[in-house]
Design an enzyme around this catalytic site. Structure first.
Site, PDB file in Angstrom:
ATOM      1  N   SER A  56      81.420  43.692  51.073  1.00 43.21           N
ATOM      2  CA  SER A  56      81.402  42.473  51.989  1.00 43.21           C
ATOM      3  C   SER A  56      80.565  42.693  52.963  1.00 43.21           C
ATOM      4  CB  SER A  56      82.887  42.435  52.437  1.00 43.21           C
ATOM      5  OG  SER A  56      83.584  41.911  51.316  1.00 43.21           O
ATOM      6  N   GLU A  63      71.410  31.446  64.730  1.00 37.99           N
ATOM      7  CA  GLU A  63      71.799  29.916  64.052  1.00 37.99           C
ATOM      8  C   GLU A  63      72.998  30.064  63.558  1.00 37.99           C
ATOM      9  OE1 GLU A  63      67.326  30.974  64.394  1.00 37.99           O
ATOM     10  OE2 GLU A  63      69.081  31.851  63.292  1.00 37.99           O
ATOM     11  N   SER A  64      73.752  30.959  63.238  1.00 37.46           N
ATOM     12  CA  SER A  64      75.182  30.998  62.826  1.00 37.46           C
ATOM     13  C   SER A  64      75.315  32.628  61.778  1.00 37.46           C
ATOM     14  CB  SER A  64      75.611  29.832  61.858  1.00 37.46           C
ATOM     15  OG  SER A  64      77.106  29.807  61.881  1.00 37.46           O
ATOM     16  N   HIS A  69      80.352  38.462  49.408  1.00 34.84           N
ATOM     17  CA  HIS A  69      81.404  39.272  48.938  1.00 34.84           C
ATOM     18  C   HIS A  69      81.103  39.410  47.347  1.00 34.84           C
ATOM     19  CE1 HIS A  69      83.668  38.456  52.418  1.00 34.84           C
ATOM     20  NE2 HIS A  69      83.275  37.341  52.218  1.00 34.84           N
ATOM     21  N   CYS A  84      73.211  26.254  62.066  1.00 36.17           N
ATOM     22  CA  CYS A  84      73.438  24.910  63.186  1.00 36.17           C
ATOM     23  C   CYS A  84      71.981  24.874  63.622  1.00 36.17           C
ATOM     24  CB  CYS A  84      74.216  25.104  64.230  1.00 36.17           C
ATOM     25  SG  CYS A  84      74.220  26.603  65.276  1.00 36.17           S
TER      26      CYS A  84
END
Length: 122
Positions: A56, A63-64, A69, A84
């Site tokens: 993971s 930007e985010s 996983h 975003c």
């Protein structure tokens, strides 16, 4: 003008070679390459190997984020890309699909953070 804050893509990667899904360093490299291809600004990354197998990880971008996983025993990786900002998401998705060597892919895209017009803008 867009009426949402960001785009969230859920990427299903099947038929991936097991060896590409086992090591955190491989997933980190693939996600960092995808972030670079998108033109994202990387803030930090963190990856973890599970026992007996699977990884993971997250790459936080200005930007985010990008997350993964993996399930090596099933040749499967679940990848999320949330942005975003004004990024070249298609370039990054191509890197992810190629990097994991997926033979079968599926993706869903959602607009997140619906913007409501203020009463003053009517």
């Amino acid at each position: 003008m867009k009426d949402y804050l960001g785009v969230h893509i859920l990427l299903e990667l099947n038929g991936c070679p097991t060896e590409r899904l086992r090591l955190p360093a491989d997933s980190e490299r693939i996600l960092l390459e995808a972030a670079a291809a998108m033109g994202a600004q990387v803030v930090e990354s963190r990856f973890h190997a599970f026992s007996p197998h699977g990884v993971s990880g997250v790459v936080v971008i200005a930007e985010s984020h990008l997350t993964v996983h993996t399930w090596p025993e099933h040749g499967y990786a679940a990848v999320d890309v949330f942005s975003c900002g004004q990024l070249d998401l298609e370039a990054g998705l191509t890197v992810l699909k190629d990097g994991y060597g997926a033979t079968e892919t599926e993706q869903r895209q959602f607009h997140r953070g619906r913007l409501h017009k203020s009463p003053e803008s009517k």
